[in-house]
Design a protein around this motif. Sequence first.
Motif, PDB file in Angstrom:
ATOM      1  N   SER A  54       3.149   8.439 -11.194  1.00  0.00           N
ATOM      2  CA  SER A  54       3.932   7.541 -12.034  1.00  0.00           C
ATOM      3  C   SER A  54       3.136   6.265 -12.301  1.00  0.00           C
ATOM      4  O   SER A  54       2.062   6.057 -11.733  1.00  0.00           O
ATOM      5  CB  SER A  54       5.260   7.189 -11.360  1.00  0.00           C
ATOM      6  OG  SER A  54       5.057   6.298 -10.288  1.00  0.00           O
ATOM      7  N   SER A  55       3.687   5.401 -13.146  1.00  0.00           N
ATOM      8  CA  SER A  55       3.002   4.154 -13.484  1.00  0.00           C
ATOM      9  C   SER A  55       2.997   3.172 -12.324  1.00  0.00           C
ATOM     10  O   SER A  55       2.201   2.225 -12.306  1.00  0.00           O
ATOM     11  CB  SER A  55       3.694   3.493 -14.679  1.00  0.00           C
ATOM     12  OG  SER A  55       5.009   3.093 -14.340  1.00  0.00           O
ATOM     13  N   GLY A  56       3.873   3.363 -11.348  1.00  0.00           N
ATOM     14  CA  GLY A  56       3.939   2.469 -10.203  1.00  0.00           C
ATOM     15  C   GLY A  56       4.966   1.363 -10.342  1.00  0.00           C
ATOM     16  O   GLY A  56       5.233   0.640  -9.365  1.00  0.00           O
ATOM     17  N   LEU A  57       5.561   1.207 -11.523  1.00  0.00           N
ATOM     18  CA  LEU A  57       6.524   0.120 -11.708  1.00  0.00           C
ATOM     19  C   LEU A  57       7.763   0.323 -10.846  1.00  0.00           C
ATOM     20  O   LEU A  57       8.265  -0.617 -10.224  1.00  0.00           O
ATOM     21  CB  LEU A  57       6.903   0.009 -13.185  1.00  0.00           C
ATOM     22  CG  LEU A  57       5.762  -0.378 -14.127  1.00  0.00           C
ATOM     23  CD1 LEU A  57       6.258  -0.434 -15.567  1.00  0.00           C
ATOM     24  CD2 LEU A  57       5.173  -1.730 -13.716  1.00  0.00           C
ATOM     25  N   LEU A  58       8.291   1.558 -10.811  1.00  0.00           N
ATOM     26  CA  LEU A  58       9.460   1.827  -9.983  1.00  0.00           C
ATOM     27  C   LEU A  58       9.135   1.646  -8.513  1.00  0.00           C
ATOM     28  O   LEU A  58       9.874   0.975  -7.775  1.00  0.00           O
ATOM     29  CB  LEU A  58       9.966   3.250 -10.238  1.00  0.00           C
ATOM     30  CG  LEU A  58      11.084   3.731  -9.304  1.00  0.00           C
ATOM     31  CD1 LEU A  58      12.355   2.935  -9.525  1.00  0.00           C
ATOM     32  CD2 LEU A  58      11.359   5.219  -9.499  1.00  0.00           C
ATOM     33  N   GLU A  59       8.041   2.219  -8.065  1.00  0.00           N
ATOM     34  CA  GLU A  59       7.703   2.195  -6.648  1.00  0.00           C
ATOM     35  C   GLU A  59       7.381   0.776  -6.165  1.00  0.00           C
ATOM     36  O   GLU A  59       7.883   0.337  -5.123  1.00  0.00           O
ATOM     37  CB  GLU A  59       6.520   3.124  -6.373  1.00  0.00           C
ATOM     38  CG  GLU A  59       6.834   4.601  -6.531  1.00  0.00           C
ATOM     39  CD  GLU A  59       6.878   5.051  -7.982  1.00  0.00           C
ATOM     40  OE1 GLU A  59       7.328   6.175  -8.235  1.00  0.00           O
ATOM     41  OE2 GLU A  59       6.460   4.264  -8.858  1.00  0.00           O
ATOM     42  N   LEU A  60       6.563   0.038  -6.933  1.00  0.00           N
ATOM     43  CA  LEU A  60       6.235  -1.327  -6.516  1.00  0.00           C
ATOM     44  C   LEU A  60       7.433  -2.257  -6.682  1.00  0.00           C
ATOM     45  O   LEU A  60       7.596  -3.207  -5.913  1.00  0.00           O
ATOM     46  CB  LEU A  60       5.033  -1.841  -7.308  1.00  0.00           C
ATOM     47  CG  LEU A  60       3.636  -1.548  -6.720  1.00  0.00           C
ATOM     48  CD1 LEU A  60       3.513  -2.161  -5.336  1.00  0.00           C
ATOM     49  CD2 LEU A  60       3.341  -0.068  -6.661  1.00  0.00           C
ATOM     50  N   GLY A  61       8.280  -1.980  -7.687  1.00  0.00           N
ATOM     51  CA  GLY A  61       9.519  -2.740  -7.797  1.00  0.00           C
ATOM     52  C   GLY A  61      10.406  -2.526  -6.588  1.00  0.00           C
ATOM     53  O   GLY A  61      11.031  -3.462  -6.070  1.00  0.00           O
ATOM     54  N   ALA A  62      10.463  -1.273  -6.122  1.00  0.00           N
ATOM     55  CA  ALA A  62      11.253  -0.978  -4.917  1.00  0.00           C
ATOM     56  C   ALA A  62      10.677  -1.684  -3.700  1.00  0.00           C
ATOM     57  O   ALA A  62      11.420  -2.178  -2.845  1.00  0.00           O
ATOM     58  CB  ALA A  62      11.301   0.532  -4.692  1.00  0.00           C
ATOM     59  N   MET A  63       9.349  -1.760  -3.596  1.00  0.00           N
ATOM     60  CA  MET A  63       8.743  -2.469  -2.475  1.00  0.00           C
ATOM     61  C   MET A  63       9.067  -3.960  -2.525  1.00  0.00           C
ATOM     62  O   MET A  63       9.285  -4.593  -1.486  1.00  0.00           O
ATOM     63  CB  MET A  63       7.225  -2.270  -2.455  1.00  0.00           C
ATOM     64  CG  MET A  63       6.782  -0.834  -2.295  1.00  0.00           C
ATOM     65  SD  MET A  63       7.498   0.029  -0.885  1.00  0.00           S
ATOM     66  CE  MET A  63       8.430   1.315  -1.711  1.00  0.00           C
ATOM     67  N   LEU A  66       2.029  -7.857  -4.982  1.00  0.00           N
ATOM     68  CA  LEU A  66       2.908  -6.880  -5.626  1.00  0.00           C
ATOM     69  C   LEU A  66       2.574  -6.686  -7.105  1.00  0.00           C
ATOM     70  O   LEU A  66       2.326  -5.551  -7.534  1.00  0.00           O
ATOM     71  CB  LEU A  66       4.365  -7.292  -5.437  1.00  0.00           C
ATOM     72  CG  LEU A  66       4.916  -7.065  -4.029  1.00  0.00           C
ATOM     73  CD1 LEU A  66       6.186  -7.868  -3.813  1.00  0.00           C
ATOM     74  CD2 LEU A  66       5.180  -5.584  -3.801  1.00  0.00           C
ATOM     75  N   PRO A  67       2.542  -7.749  -7.940  1.00  0.00           N
ATOM     76  CA  PRO A  67       2.182  -7.512  -9.343  1.00  0.00           C
ATOM     77  C   PRO A  67       0.752  -7.040  -9.526  1.00  0.00           C
ATOM     78  O   PRO A  67       0.470  -6.238 -10.428  1.00  0.00           O
ATOM     79  CB  PRO A  67       2.415  -8.879 -10.013  1.00  0.00           C
ATOM     80  CG  PRO A  67       2.409  -9.864  -8.908  1.00  0.00           C
ATOM     81  CD  PRO A  67       2.934  -9.144  -7.715  1.00  0.00           C
ATOM     82  N   LEU A  68      -0.158  -7.505  -8.668  1.00  0.00           N
ATOM     83  CA  LEU A  68      -1.547  -7.045  -8.780  1.00  0.00           C
ATOM     84  C   LEU A  68      -1.650  -5.556  -8.470  1.00  0.00           C
ATOM     85  O   LEU A  68      -2.360  -4.813  -9.169  1.00  0.00           O
ATOM     86  CB  LEU A  68      -2.444  -7.850  -7.834  1.00  0.00           C
ATOM     87  CG  LEU A  68      -2.681  -9.315  -8.217  1.00  0.00           C
ATOM     88  CD1 LEU A  68      -3.477 -10.027  -7.134  1.00  0.00           C
ATOM     89  CD2 LEU A  68      -3.405  -9.413  -9.563  1.00  0.00           C
ATOM     90  N   ALA A  69      -0.949  -5.118  -7.446  1.00  0.00           N
ATOM     91  CA  ALA A  69      -0.962  -3.697  -7.099  1.00  0.00           C
ATOM     92  C   ALA A  69      -0.315  -2.865  -8.197  1.00  0.00           C
ATOM     93  O   ALA A  69      -0.797  -1.771  -8.537  1.00  0.00           O
ATOM     94  CB  ALA A  69      -0.248  -3.472  -5.774  1.00  0.00           C
ATOM     95  N   ALA A  70       0.775  -3.366  -8.785  1.00  0.00           N
ATOM     96  CA  ALA A  70       1.439  -2.636  -9.866  1.00  0.00           C
ATOM     97  C   ALA A  70       0.516  -2.509 -11.073  1.00  0.00           C
ATOM     98  O   ALA A  70       0.411  -1.435 -11.687  1.00  0.00           O
ATOM     99  CB  ALA A  70       2.733  -3.348 -10.255  1.00  0.00           C
ATOM    100  N   ALA A 130       0.829  -1.207   0.000  1.00  0.00           N
ATOM    101  CA  ALA A 130       0.000   0.000   0.000  1.00  0.00           C
ATOM    102  C   ALA A 130       0.861   1.254   0.000  1.00  0.00           C
ATOM    103  O   ALA A 130       0.517   2.264  -0.629  1.00  0.00           O
ATOM    104  CB  ALA A 130      -0.930  -0.009   1.212  1.00  0.00           C
ATOM    105  N   SER A 131       2.008   1.204   0.676  1.00  0.00           N
ATOM    106  CA  SER A 131       2.920   2.352   0.679  1.00  0.00           C
ATOM    107  C   SER A 131       3.454   2.618  -0.722  1.00  0.00           C
ATOM    108  O   SER A 131       3.578   3.771  -1.146  1.00  0.00           O
ATOM    109  CB  SER A 131       4.085   2.087   1.640  1.00  0.00           C
ATOM    110  OG  SER A 131       3.633   1.874   2.953  1.00  0.00           O
ATOM    111  N   GLY A 132       3.790   1.546  -1.450  1.00  0.00           N
ATOM    112  CA  GLY A 132       4.250   1.715  -2.830  1.00  0.00           C
ATOM    113  C   GLY A 132       3.184   2.305  -3.722  1.00  0.00           C
ATOM    114  O   GLY A 132       3.468   3.173  -4.559  1.00  0.00           O
TER     115      GLY A 132
END
Length: 293
Positions: A236-245, A274-278, A225-227
């Motif tokens: 952003s698309s969320g790929l960087l942030e969720l990848g970082a998570m 993680l992939p679902l959130a991304a 959820a933080s990502g």
Amino acid sequence: MTDRLIRLYPAGYRTAHGPEIAATHREMTAGLPRAARLRADADLAAHAVRVRLGLDSASRGGRLFAVAAPFSLAAAAVVAGLELTRWYTGFVVSPTPAWVQLSTTGPGWGLWLLSALLVCVGAVVALTGRWVPGVVAAGCGLLGSVALWGVVEPSRGGGAVVPVAALLTVGVVLACPPDRRADPGLSAAAGAMAGVGWLPLVAVGTGGFVVTTDHGAWPLLVLVASGVALALRRRSSGLLELGAMAVASPSLLGRAYADAWLDLRPVLAMLLALPLAAAATACWQGVRRRRSP
């Protein structure tokens, strides 16, 4: 010496920037004492290695680890905090006198708890602005927990996954580019993630709520959820942030695996978040961009 250090850079980078870097380095180190010059040489060599590995602040890898590092520290603090509160809860509710419990606690377990405390204190210090001393303390605690895992593993379970997760956490934190450390916004978000991931489980563990075990799902869901929140804030698309998570999650996954007594199924189910959130974040951002004038 400077020319040899410049050769550590990749050929293309060295061709484009080598002369400028060499000239700047010579100018900055002219007249410095030997110890200061050696530190400057070490910094230059470290930067060259980061560029070669794609972990400098201008690269995608560097940006990924810059986001992941504070959350990795926060995740490690959540796990260490849960270890401490689990021990304290058992200590308080046990009918055995406190002095008997303390006297029968082996030195290995005592050092294990001290390592967990170092991780928590180090994470707090790092995320409140003093990055280097905080990382040193947290890193010592994590490495101490790795060294002592053989003492506590028979009663905790988890095999080699937990110490490997601790080593990965140390690697993630050290991979953060020096000029992107202790970002106030990221540190504040990571600190909030740690608090939200830790406090409800403490309430559950102390009997505040009647629920069954979550197998470590709650802290990981808070991390995810933080990502998502970070990606939405940055648009952003969320790929960087969720990848970082994902990079920051080994500590939480190791704890989940240990708490599930080596059952991979709940851990694999958690990984799907993680992939679902991304995917959901990317879709939402795409819809929002189309609606924007």
